[in-house]
Structure formats: structure tokens, C-alpha cells
Design a protein around this motif. Structure first.
Motif, PDB file in Angstrom:
ATOM      1  N   ILE A  18     -12.431  -9.384  -6.803  1.00  0.00           N
ATOM      2  CA  ILE A  18     -12.233  -9.276  -5.754  1.00  0.00           C
ATOM      3  C   ILE A  18     -13.155  -9.935  -4.698  1.00  0.00           C
ATOM      4  N   LEU A  19     -12.367 -10.976  -3.930  1.00  0.00           N
ATOM      5  CA  LEU A  19     -13.116 -11.874  -2.946  1.00  0.00           C
ATOM      6  C   LEU A  19     -12.748 -11.083  -1.278  1.00  0.00           C
ATOM      7  N   GLN A  20     -11.215 -11.351  -1.441  1.00  0.00           N
ATOM      8  CA  GLN A  20     -10.734 -10.892   0.008  1.00  0.00           C
ATOM      9  C   GLN A  20      -9.897  -9.906   0.058  1.00  0.00           C
ATOM     10  N   VAL A  21      -9.697  -8.565   0.947  1.00  0.00           N
ATOM     11  CA  VAL A  21      -8.586  -7.763   0.582  1.00  0.00           C
ATOM     12  C   VAL A  21      -7.996  -8.625   2.064  1.00  0.00           C
ATOM     13  N   ARG A  22      -6.278  -8.816   2.329  1.00  0.00           N
ATOM     14  CA  ARG A  22      -6.078  -8.488   3.956  1.00  0.00           C
ATOM     15  C   ARG A  22      -5.175  -8.176   3.857  1.00  0.00           C
ATOM     16  N   GLY A  23      -4.180  -7.207   5.264  1.00  0.00           N
ATOM     17  CA  GLY A  23      -2.943  -7.605   5.254  1.00  0.00           C
ATOM     18  C   GLY A  23      -3.063  -5.888   5.738  1.00  0.00           C
ATOM     19  N   ASN A  24      -3.834  -4.935   5.745  1.00  0.00           N
ATOM     20  CA  ASN A  24      -3.999  -3.364   4.944  1.00  0.00           C
ATOM     21  C   ASN A  24      -4.931  -3.716   7.199  1.00  0.00           C
ATOM     22  N   ARG A  25      -4.275  -2.414   7.423  1.00  0.00           N
ATOM     23  CA  ARG A  25      -4.550  -2.125   8.845  1.00  0.00           C
ATOM     24  C   ARG A  25      -5.257  -0.625   8.644  1.00  0.00           C
ATOM     25  N   CYS A  26      -5.747   0.098   7.856  1.00  0.00           N
ATOM     26  CA  CYS A  26      -7.088   1.035   8.103  1.00  0.00           C
ATOM     27  C   CYS A  26      -7.828   0.654   6.453  1.00  0.00           C
ATOM     28  N   PRO A  27      -8.835   1.266   6.480  1.00  0.00           N
ATOM     29  CA  PRO A  27     -10.231   1.256   5.099  1.00  0.00           C
ATOM     30  C   PRO A  27      -9.160   1.660   4.141  1.00  0.00           C
ATOM     31  N   ARG A  28      -8.265   2.639   4.451  1.00  0.00           N
ATOM     32  CA  ARG A  28      -7.523   3.143   3.359  1.00  0.00           C
ATOM     33  C   ARG A  28      -7.334   2.224   2.606  1.00  0.00           C
ATOM     34  N   GLY A  29      -6.262   1.768   3.144  1.00  0.00           N
ATOM     35  CA  GLY A  29      -5.318   0.371   2.554  1.00  0.00           C
ATOM     36  C   GLY A  29      -6.345  -0.402   1.415  1.00  0.00           C
ATOM     37  N   CYS A  83       0.808  -1.318  -0.260  1.00  0.00           N
ATOM     38  CA  CYS A  83       0.172   0.368  -0.133  1.00  0.00           C
ATOM     39  C   CYS A  83       0.611   1.323   0.478  1.00  0.00           C
ATOM     40  N   ILE A  84      -0.051   2.125  -0.377  1.00  0.00           N
ATOM     41  CA  ILE A  84       0.980   3.169  -0.829  1.00  0.00           C
ATOM     42  C   ILE A  84       0.293   4.676  -0.634  1.00  0.00           C
ATOM     43  N   CYS A 139       1.753  -1.126   4.210  1.00  0.00           N
ATOM     44  CA  CYS A 139       1.090  -2.458   4.574  1.00  0.00           C
ATOM     45  C   CYS A 139       1.696  -3.259   3.135  1.00  0.00           C
ATOM     46  N   HIS A 140       2.154  -4.562   3.887  1.00  0.00           N
ATOM     47  CA  HIS A 140       1.603  -5.788   2.737  1.00  0.00           C
ATOM     48  C   HIS A 140       0.173  -6.189   2.726  1.00  0.00           C
ATOM     49  N   MET A 141      -0.181  -6.345   1.588  1.00  0.00           N
ATOM     50  CA  MET A 141      -1.644  -6.734   1.532  1.00  0.00           C
ATOM     51  C   MET A 141      -1.526  -7.953   0.378  1.00  0.00           C
ATOM     52  N   THR A 142      -2.747  -8.689   0.865  1.00  0.00           N
ATOM     53  CA  THR A 142      -2.823  -9.932  -0.217  1.00  0.00           C
ATOM     54  C   THR A 142      -4.247  -9.551  -0.828  1.00  0.00           C
ATOM     55  N   LEU A 143      -4.220  -9.970  -2.047  1.00  0.00           N
ATOM     56  CA  LEU A 143      -5.880  -9.895  -3.015  1.00  0.00           C
ATOM     57  C   LEU A 143      -6.264 -11.320  -3.100  1.00  0.00           C
ATOM     58  N   GLU A 144      -7.246 -11.741  -2.796  1.00  0.00           N
ATOM     59  CA  GLU A 144      -7.655 -12.982  -3.086  1.00  0.00           C
ATOM     60  C   GLU A 144      -9.358 -13.137  -4.139  1.00  0.00           C
ATOM     61  N   MET A 145      -8.793 -12.768  -5.720  1.00  0.00           N
ATOM     62  CA  MET A 145      -9.691 -12.990  -6.563  1.00  0.00           C
ATOM     63  C   MET A 145     -10.343 -13.947  -7.241  1.00  0.00           C
TER      64      MET A 145
END
Length: 122
Positions: free
Chosen positions: A26-37, A7-8, A14-20
């Protein structure tokens, strides 16, 4: 399908993982620490956008090039088209910082804005 990204949006990077799924939804986003991520990850996966900063020719000023930028982030798919317009664009001095040079450049939805004041050379 799994896609990883950094995330920039803020300094936490944050290092994020997207499951598609197979269709690219996009099914799921993991690793973000805030909604902006999460919003950034979803946007980046579907339609990545970037601010464009470049220079265009200016006539009648002390310097030959005027720094410009887009008023908002534009789709990466439109970047080359916008740059092609900038390639042949010339403005005449004086230009004030914040002046709109081109409205809705290349139908990108963004205006091209001068990012420096350049007075007319006497």
C-alpha cells in the motif's frame, strides 16, 4: 493499482481509495476522516478479518442449537476451517453466556465463546 472500499469502523462510512504498487504494498490511503479508517483499509487490503457468529449443537438443553461467536476477528482465510470444526461440535448443557467452548479454534488465534446461557433441561 487502485482499490476502492467503504470503511465500516464507524457510522461515517468513509469512501476510501487505496493506491497499491505492483507487489501489493500500500502506497497511499485517501478518503478516510480518521486514523482508524486508514488502519482498517490497510488491514482489509492485506489480511481481511471478520468476527464469526454461528450455532453449534447442544445436548440436554431445551433448544437444539447454541449461539456462539469468536472472541476476536479471524482471518477470512480461516473461516471455512473454523466452520468445519463447528459443524461437528456438540456441547452438553448447562452452558453460561461467555463460557469458552473451544480454545484457539482451528489455530485461528480466537476462542469460540457461548453467546447465550442454556440451562440443562430436566
Amino acid at each position: 493499482m487502485i482499490r476502492e472500499m467503504c470503511c465500516i469502523v464507524c457510522p461515517m462510512s468513509c469512501h476510501m481509495t487505496l493506491e497499491m504498487n505492483e507487489e501489493g504494498s500500500i502506497l497511499q490511503v485517501r478518503g478516510n476522516r480518521c486514523p482508524r479508517g486508514e488502519a482498517y483499509a490497510r488491514s482489509e487490503a492485506i489480511d481481511p478479518k471478520r468476527m464469526l457468529t454461528t450455532t453449534i449443537r447442544i445436548y440436554g438443553a431445551q433448544l437444539p442449537l447454541l449461539p456462539v461467536m469468536t472472541s476476536q476477528a479471524i482471518s477470512k482465510n480461516k473461516m471455512m476451517e473454523v466452520m468445519e470444526v463447528c459443524r461437528y461440535l456438540t456441547v452438553e448443557a448447562p452452558v453460561k453466556m461467555g463460557d469458552t467452548v473451544v480454545l484457539n479454534i482451528a489455530d485461528s488465534g480466537a476462542d469460540l465463546i457461548a453467546s447465550r446461557t442454556m440451562e440443562r433441561e430436566s
